[in-house]
Design a protein around this motif. Structure first.
Motif, PDB file in Angstrom:
ATOM      1  N   GLU A 241       4.665 -16.722  17.606  1.00 32.42           N
ATOM      2  CA  GLU A 241       6.180 -17.184  17.653  1.00 32.42           C
ATOM      3  C   GLU A 241       6.539 -17.668  16.176  1.00 32.42           C
ATOM      4  O   GLU A 241       7.388 -17.465  15.609  1.00 32.42           O
ATOM      5  CB  GLU A 241       6.645 -18.293  18.825  1.00 32.42           C
ATOM      6  N   ARG A 242       5.508 -18.635  15.627  1.00 33.01           N
ATOM      7  CA  ARG A 242       5.630 -19.298  14.489  1.00 33.01           C
ATOM      8  C   ARG A 242       5.693 -18.210  13.358  1.00 33.01           C
ATOM      9  O   ARG A 242       6.401 -18.118  12.510  1.00 33.01           O
ATOM     10  CB  ARG A 242       4.601 -20.397  14.271  1.00 33.01           C
ATOM     11  N   LEU A 243       4.664 -17.241  13.146  1.00 30.45           N
ATOM     12  CA  LEU A 243       4.543 -16.220  12.404  1.00 30.45           C
ATOM     13  C   LEU A 243       5.942 -15.364  12.343  1.00 30.45           C
ATOM     14  O   LEU A 243       6.429 -14.889  11.292  1.00 30.45           O
ATOM     15  CB  LEU A 243       3.246 -15.514  12.652  1.00 30.45           C
ATOM     16  N   ARG A 244       6.433 -14.980  13.590  1.00 29.55           N
ATOM     17  CA  ARG A 244       7.470 -14.425  13.598  1.00 29.55           C
ATOM     18  C   ARG A 244       9.032 -14.996  13.126  1.00 29.55           C
ATOM     19  O   ARG A 244       9.583 -14.477  12.231  1.00 29.55           O
ATOM     20  CB  ARG A 244       7.894 -13.961  15.156  1.00 29.55           C
ATOM     21  N   SER A 245       8.845 -16.187  13.233  1.00 26.20           N
ATOM     22  CA  SER A 245      10.075 -17.257  12.969  1.00 26.20           C
ATOM     23  C   SER A 245       9.838 -17.290  11.247  1.00 26.20           C
ATOM     24  O   SER A 245      11.106 -16.977  10.570  1.00 26.20           O
ATOM     25  CB  SER A 245      10.053 -18.814  13.349  1.00 26.20           C
ATOM     26  N   LEU A 246       8.644 -17.478  10.691  1.00 29.70           N
ATOM     27  CA  LEU A 246       8.609 -17.461   9.218  1.00 29.70           C
ATOM     28  C   LEU A 246       8.824 -16.145   8.550  1.00 29.70           C
ATOM     29  O   LEU A 246       9.408 -16.073   7.521  1.00 29.70           O
ATOM     30  CB  LEU A 246       7.166 -17.741   8.650  1.00 29.70           C
ATOM     31  N   GLU A 247       8.637 -14.835   9.453  1.00 32.79           N
ATOM     32  CA  GLU A 247       8.881 -13.614   8.843  1.00 32.79           C
ATOM     33  C   GLU A 247      10.395 -13.510   8.632  1.00 32.79           C
ATOM     34  O   GLU A 247      10.874 -12.912   7.750  1.00 32.79           O
ATOM     35  CB  GLU A 247       8.291 -12.546   9.769  1.00 32.79           C
ATOM     36  N   GLU A 248      11.130 -13.970   9.794  1.00 29.03           N
ATOM     37  CA  GLU A 248      12.522 -13.869   9.895  1.00 29.03           C
ATOM     38  C   GLU A 248      13.283 -14.654   8.896  1.00 29.03           C
ATOM     39  O   GLU A 248      14.233 -14.289   8.198  1.00 29.03           O
ATOM     40  CB  GLU A 248      12.998 -14.257  11.272  1.00 29.03           C
ATOM     41  N   GLU A 249      12.555 -15.611   8.590  1.00 23.63           N
ATOM     42  CA  GLU A 249      13.090 -16.483   7.332  1.00 23.63           C
ATOM     43  C   GLU A 249      12.821 -16.095   6.011  1.00 23.63           C
ATOM     44  O   GLU A 249      13.613 -16.533   5.093  1.00 23.63           O
ATOM     45  CB  GLU A 249      12.544 -17.998   7.417  1.00 23.63           C
ATOM     46  N   GLY A 250      11.848 -14.921   5.762  1.00 25.37           N
ATOM     47  CA  GLY A 250      11.475 -14.423   4.658  1.00 25.37           C
ATOM     48  C   GLY A 250      10.610 -15.311   4.005  1.00 25.37           C
ATOM     49  O   GLY A 250      10.357 -15.097   2.682  1.00 25.37           O
TER      50      GLY A 250
END
Length: 111
Positions: free
Chosen positions: A59-68
Motif C-alpha cells: 500500500e505504501r509503495l503504491r501510494s508513493l508511486e501515485e505521488e510520483g
C-alpha cells in the motif's frame, strides 16, 4: 457537504501540510530512507523494515508511486522481477530525512 481533513489539506496552499500528508503514513519515511540507498526489490524492503506487513508495504509503495516519488519497474523474467527506485521528486526528500537523522542524533538518541 462536509469536507474531510484530507480534502482540506489537499486544497490547502500550505506546503508543509501537503508534505506531511505524503510522509505521515507509518513506514513511509523509512521506505524512502531505504530506497535512498538505491534500487530495492520488495523482499529487500520487507526484510529491512522489520515488522511491516506485506500488505502495508504494498500500500505504501503504491501510494508513493501515485505521488510520483517512487518508480516501480517490472521485468519480464521467470519468475517476474519487480524493483523500486526513487524518482527525482523522491530523491529531493532525502534531505528531509537527513535532517531528521541529524536531529535524532543530536536530541533523541544516546549516540
Amino acid at each position: 457537504m462536509e469536507l474531510t481533513e484530507y480534502h482540506l489539506v489537499e486544497k490547502s496552499i500550505c506546503p508543509v501540510a501537503r508534505t506531511a500528508q505524503i510522509l505521515g503514513g507509518k513506514w513511509t519515511i523509512l521506505i524512502i530512507r531505504d530506497l535512498a540507498a538505491g534500487v530495492k526489490r520488495f523482499n529487500q524492503l520487507e526484510r529491512s523494515l522489520q515488522g511491516i506487513s506485506p500488505k502495508t508495504l504494498s500500500e505504501r509503495l503504491r501510494s508513493l508511486e501515485e505521488e510520483g516519488i517512487v518508480i516501480r519497474q517490472t521485468f519480464a523474467e521467470a519468475p517476474p522481477r519487480v524493483e523500486y527506485l526513487l524518482t527525482e521528486k523522491g530523491c529531493d526528500l532525502v534531505s528531509v530525512i537527513d535532517s531528521m537523522r541529524a536531529y535524532g542524533k543530536q536530541w533523541l538518541c544516546n549516540k
